[in-house]
Design a protein around this motif. Sequence first.
Motif, PDB file in Angstrom:
ATOM      1  N   ASP A  13       0.794  -1.230   0.000  1.00 23.99           N
ATOM      2  CA  ASP A  13       0.000   0.000   0.000  1.00 23.99           C
ATOM      3  C   ASP A  13       0.826   1.279   0.000  1.00 23.99           C
ATOM      4  OD1 ASP A  13      -2.340  -1.591   0.194  1.00 23.99           O
ATOM      5  OD2 ASP A  13      -2.117  -1.686   2.385  1.00 23.99           O
ATOM      6  N   GLY A  14       2.081   1.195   0.450  1.00 20.09           N
ATOM      7  CA  GLY A  14       2.897   2.395   0.577  1.00 20.09           C
ATOM      8  C   GLY A  14       2.785   3.043   1.945  1.00 20.09           C
ATOM      9  N   PHE A  15       1.983   2.452   2.828  1.00 22.68           N
ATOM     10  CA  PHE A  15       1.854   2.950   4.202  1.00 22.68           C
ATOM     11  C   PHE A  15       1.318   1.832   5.072  1.00 22.68           C
ATOM     12  CE2 PHE A  15      -2.367   3.293   2.583  1.00 22.68           C
ATOM     13  CZ  PHE A  15      -3.215   3.147   3.679  1.00 22.68           C
ATOM     14  N   VAL A  16       1.510   1.971   6.388  1.00 19.61           N
ATOM     15  CA  VAL A  16       0.942   1.015   7.330  1.00 19.61           C
ATOM     16  C   VAL A  16       0.609   1.761   8.621  1.00 19.61           C
ATOM     17  CG1 VAL A  16       3.247   0.319   8.149  1.00 19.61           C
ATOM     18  CG2 VAL A  16       1.269  -1.157   8.583  1.00 19.61           C
ATOM     19  N   VAL A  17      -0.584   1.541   9.139  1.00 12.99           N
ATOM     20  CA  VAL A  17      -0.999   2.153  10.405  1.00 12.99           C
ATOM     21  C   VAL A  17      -0.741   1.155  11.535  1.00 12.99           C
ATOM     22  CG1 VAL A  17      -2.921   3.074  11.753  1.00 12.99           C
ATOM     23  CG2 VAL A  17      -2.731   3.609   9.307  1.00 12.99           C
ATOM     24  N   VAL A  18      -0.012   1.599  12.543  1.00 12.29           N
ATOM     25  CA  VAL A  18       0.274   0.780  13.722  1.00 12.29           C
ATOM     26  C   VAL A  18      -0.519   1.374  14.878  1.00 12.29           C
ATOM     27  CG1 VAL A  18       2.055  -0.152  15.231  1.00 12.29           C
ATOM     28  CG2 VAL A  18       2.577   0.293  12.818  1.00 12.29           C
ATOM     29  N   ARG A  19      -1.483   0.637  15.355  1.00 12.66           N
ATOM     30  CA  ARG A  19      -2.363   1.148  16.406  1.00 12.66           C
ATOM     31  C   ARG A  19      -1.725   1.010  17.796  1.00 12.66           C
ATOM     32  NH1 ARG A  19      -5.910   4.126  13.450  1.00 12.66           N
ATOM     33  NH2 ARG A  19      -6.812   2.874  11.758  1.00 12.66           N
ATOM     34  N   ASN A  20      -2.091   1.947  18.682  1.00 21.41           N
ATOM     35  CA  ASN A  20      -1.727   1.885  20.103  1.00 21.41           C
ATOM     36  C   ASN A  20      -0.221   1.717  20.318  1.00 21.41           C
ATOM     37  OD1 ASN A  20      -4.547   1.946  20.900  1.00 21.41           O
ATOM     38  ND2 ASN A  20      -4.641  -0.193  20.241  1.00 21.41           N
ATOM     39  N   LEU A  21       0.547   2.516  19.611  1.00 22.60           N
ATOM     40  CA  LEU A  21       1.995   2.468  19.772  1.00 22.60           C
ATOM     41  C   LEU A  21       2.422   3.090  21.098  1.00 22.60           C
ATOM     42  CD1 LEU A  21       4.268   1.360  17.997  1.00 22.60           C
ATOM     43  CD2 LEU A  21       4.577   3.643  17.050  1.00 22.60           C
ATOM     44  N   LEU A  22       1.567   3.968  21.642  1.00 22.81           N
ATOM     45  CA  LEU A  22       1.815   4.585  22.940  1.00 22.81           C
ATOM     46  C   LEU A  22       0.750   4.146  23.937  1.00 22.81           C
ATOM     47  CD1 LEU A  22       2.596   8.291  21.903  1.00 22.81           C
ATOM     48  CD2 LEU A  22       4.246   6.457  22.348  1.00 22.81           C
ATOM     49  N   SER A 156      12.101   2.998  -8.062  1.00 23.16           N
ATOM     50  CA  SER A 156      12.744   1.696  -7.938  1.00 23.16           C
ATOM     51  C   SER A 156      14.079   1.808  -7.218  1.00 23.16           C
ATOM     52  CB  SER A 156      12.938   1.080  -9.322  1.00 23.16           C
ATOM     53  OG  SER A 156      13.620  -0.157  -9.235  1.00 23.16           O
ATOM     54  N   ALA A 157      14.836   2.862  -7.535  1.00 21.94           N
ATOM     55  CA  ALA A 157      16.154   3.044  -6.926  1.00 21.94           C
ATOM     56  C   ALA A 157      16.051   3.412  -5.456  1.00 21.94           C
ATOM     57  CB  ALA A 157      16.933   4.122  -7.679  1.00 21.94           C
ATOM     58  N   LYS A 158      15.007   4.170  -5.084  1.00 25.44           N
ATOM     59  CA  LYS A 158      14.882   4.661  -3.718  1.00 25.44           C
ATOM     60  C   LYS A 158      14.321   3.618  -2.757  1.00 25.44           C
ATOM     61  CE  LYS A 158      14.296   9.382  -5.388  1.00 25.44           C
ATOM     62  NZ  LYS A 158      15.538   9.947  -4.871  1.00 25.44           N
ATOM     63  N   SER A 159      13.591   2.632  -3.260  1.00 24.62           N
ATOM     64  CA  SER A 159      13.062   1.575  -2.381  1.00 24.62           C
ATOM     65  C   SER A 159      13.120   0.238  -3.110  1.00 24.62           C
ATOM     66  CB  SER A 159      11.639   1.906  -1.943  1.00 24.62           C
ATOM     67  OG  SER A 159      10.809   2.174  -3.060  1.00 24.62           O
ATOM     68  N   PRO A 160      14.318  -0.285  -3.334  1.00 21.11           N
ATOM     69  CA  PRO A 160      14.459  -1.561  -4.040  1.00 21.11           C
ATOM     70  C   PRO A 160      13.780  -2.698  -3.292  1.00 21.11           C
ATOM     71  CG  PRO A 160      16.528  -0.915  -2.994  1.00 21.11           C
ATOM     72  CD  PRO A 160      15.610   0.257  -2.911  1.00 21.11           C
ATOM     73  N   GLN A 164      12.653   0.678   2.016  1.00 24.39           N
ATOM     74  CA  GLN A 164      13.310   1.975   1.946  1.00 24.39           C
ATOM     75  C   GLN A 164      14.574   1.968   2.779  1.00 24.39           C
ATOM     76  OE1 GLN A 164       9.993   4.827   2.975  1.00 24.39           O
ATOM     77  NE2 GLN A 164      10.681   5.722   1.064  1.00 24.39           N
ATOM     78  N   SER A 165      15.406   2.959   2.536  1.00 28.22           N
ATOM     79  CA  SER A 165      16.603   3.131   3.358  1.00 28.22           C
ATOM     80  C   SER A 165      16.299   3.978   4.583  1.00 28.22           C
ATOM     81  CB  SER A 165      17.715   3.800   2.547  1.00 28.22           C
ATOM     82  OG  SER A 165      17.289   5.076   2.093  1.00 28.22           O
ATOM     83  N   HIS A 166      15.028   4.297   4.775  1.00 34.49           N
ATOM     84  CA  HIS A 166      14.619   5.033   5.964  1.00 34.49           C
ATOM     85  C   HIS A 166      13.155   4.713   6.269  1.00 34.49           C
ATOM     86  CE1 HIS A 166      13.165   7.589   2.702  1.00 34.49           C
ATOM     87  NE2 HIS A 166      12.333   8.134   3.553  1.00 34.49           N
ATOM     88  N   ASP A 221       5.889   5.230   3.004  1.00 37.04           N
ATOM     89  CA  ASP A 221       6.923   5.440   2.003  1.00 37.04           C
ATOM     90  C   ASP A 221       6.896   6.928   1.645  1.00 37.04           C
ATOM     91  OD1 ASP A 221       8.173   5.710  -0.633  1.00 37.04           O
ATOM     92  OD2 ASP A 221       8.114   3.525  -0.748  1.00 37.04           O
ATOM     93  N   SER A 222       8.018   7.600   1.794  1.00 36.35           N
ATOM     94  CA  SER A 222       8.025   9.055   1.595  1.00 36.35           C
ATOM     95  C   SER A 222       7.763   9.444   0.149  1.00 36.35           C
ATOM     96  CB  SER A 222       9.359   9.646   2.063  1.00 36.35           C
ATOM     97  OG  SER A 222      10.433   9.107   1.311  1.00 36.35           O
ATOM     98  N   ASN A 223       7.786   8.475  -0.753  1.00 36.93           N
ATOM     99  CA  ASN A 223       7.509   8.786  -2.155  1.00 36.93           C
ATOM    100  C   ASN A 223       6.164   8.255  -2.627  1.00 36.93           C
ATOM    101  OD1 ASN A 223       9.767  10.398  -2.965  1.00 36.93           O
ATOM    102  ND2 ASN A 223      11.023   8.580  -2.657  1.00 36.93           N
TER     103      ASN A 223
END
Length: 312
Positions: A13-22, A156-160, A164-166, A221-223
Amino acid sequence: MSTTPNLDALKRDGFVVVRNLLTPDEITHYRTVATEATTKTRTGSWPHFRTVPKQFPPWPSTPPPASEGGIWGVQHLMHPSMPGRDSFAKCYFSPTILAVAEELMGVTPGSTEEEPLVMELFNLLVAPETKDFELRWHRDDVPETATAEQEVQQLSAKSPGGRQSHAQYNLALCPDASLIVVPGSHRRARTDAERTADAYEPNMPNQLVVELQPGDAVFYDSNILHRGVYRHKPASGEETRLTLHGSLGLKADDADDAEKKKVRATAVLQHGVGAWVHTPEAAFGLGERPEKMRANLVAMGTGEGVGYSLQG
């Protein structure tokens, strides 16, 4: 059952929601500290901020008046002079957050003697004053002028392999529905409709509003094609948006592509963190791992002459 459900969602999806992290107590504590930081910034006592109507750095050195919208972000939460810095650092370096970041970047805990993670950025996103503020549709590291072929190549280069690298995230301390994404757009070029759409198109095809409750985080994913919509706060009421906006990096191998290193260094150092992270006062006193992560950031450089990723 997958052993990497968060990474699976990020790839798909390019994102993931993590519930109740705090925990509830952590939410209350960090909300108090974040409110204090926001108040100091609004009143001119903290000099690092994001100002309406500017979307990307560099930002002005003085905040615009509240009548013009004021600020929409507080920068450098882990700066040695930031009130509440110890609390912000404990949040940023918490094992819970680091574990999610490691999964998303493909790091197996204990798999290397060297520290694989890089301390990057930790800021605060807040509600502007008196008027709403919107960010245009964008990808963080791919310019809107890129052709379809260039987009595919850069993505493709930024998230092979989908990694991602971040790892970049928004961690909500108040109910938050500010981030809007187009799921799946992190792995493809923009469609004709996306390419020709208005920069602030309110109804992009297939868009999704990411809804967070206090303590929830969205890692993305920042992109991915995304934008933000910031509703202004009541004139004399409590803060209505306090969202911790962080990123963590993956230490580059010496053999990694020099251009990729430069792009990531620009994305991080353009915010000015290189001006203070190397100082003795920047040590956290939280044990060995935060200091190794800080050292990895220091190794990226000071930020002198790196330029800016995007304009506007």
